[in-house]
Design an enzyme around this catalytic site. Structure first.
Site: not given
Ligand code: AMP
Length: 216
Positions: A13, A88, A127, A161, A172
């Site tokens: 994404k 989400r 990654r 990360r 996740r």
């Molecule tokens: P991402 O970089 O999009 O994979 O997001 C990393 C982490 O940030 C996720 O696993 C969640 O813990 C948190 N996170 C990101 N976006 C959201 C969202 N819209 N709602 C809740 N937690 C989020």
């Protein structure tokens, strides 16, 4: 255009969102990136978010929705945006519906990136992302930087990360199935969802997405 990208962790994404947003000249709004920026700046919001992120859980809606709304209200997002990682869950999708309704706007497309689960784990384990700009993403096997541990684009240090460790990835993924997947049906009811395969090279996936957006 107003676009939402949905897909499991590791679907690409962030990579696709950065490329598409640049080509379409709209801001790339990633709630994950906003949280990571808050964490590296040591803010209170970042401190609260980190605890949930490290556990592979969603950050609570009362933190996330306000942050996303503030970002969408910035002047650069007035003509459109590409949302990556937001909404989400159904509560967040309804909050976004409310913002769009208030502004007399609607989504043009929801792109659902589909990828098999074994591939997700392989992609995430290798990654590496840039400390200076987390939209600069590499992979130890599939997208190696020219110099090990250094970002080709800005010279930043590459790191893994905390939430990319295997057991957190599995958590996740299960959160994705139980909380995020239902938003796909929510948007199907609005007739805006297209599912595309996230397998293949980065340019191949971008081409599929641009085709769906009528931009090829
Ligand atoms: P991402 O970089 O999009 O994979 O997001 C990393 C982490 O940030 C996720 O696993 C969640 O813990 C948190 N996170 C990101 N976006 C959201 C969202 N819209 N709602 C809740 N937690 C989020």
């Amino acid at each position: 255009m107003r676009i939402v990208l949905v897909g499991p962790p590791g679907a690409g994404k962030g990579t696709q969102a950065a490329l598409l947003a640049q080509t379409l000249s709209i801001p790339h709004i990633s709630t994950g990136d906003l949280f990571r920026a808050n964490i590296s700046q040591g803010t209170e919001l970042g401190r609260r978010a980190k605890e949930f992120m490290d556990a592979g859980q969603l950050v609570p809606d009362e933190v996330t929705v306000g942050m996303a709304q503030d970002r969408m209200a910035q002047p650069d997002a007035a003509q459109g945006f590409l949302l990556d990682g937001f909404p989400r869950n159904i509560t967040q999708a309804e909050a976004l519906d409310g913002v769009l309704r208030d502004n007399g706007q609607k989504l043009d497309a929801v792109l659902d990136l589909e990828v098999p689960e074994e591939e997700v784990v392989k992609r995430i384990a290798g990654r590496r992302i840039c400390r200076k700009d987390s939209s600069h993403v590499y992979h130890v096997e599939y997208a190696r930087p020219k110099a090990e541990g250094v970002c080709d684009q800005c010279g930043g240090e590459l790191y893994q990360r905390d939430d990319d460790r295997e057991e957190t990835v599995r958590k996740r993924l299960s959160v994705y199935h139980s909380e995020t997947e239902p938003i796909i049906d929510h948007y199907k009811a609005q007739g805006v969802v297209t599912t595309i395969s996230a397998l293949g090279s980065v340019p191949e996936v971008t081409e599929r997405a641009m085709h769906v957006l009528g931009q090829d």
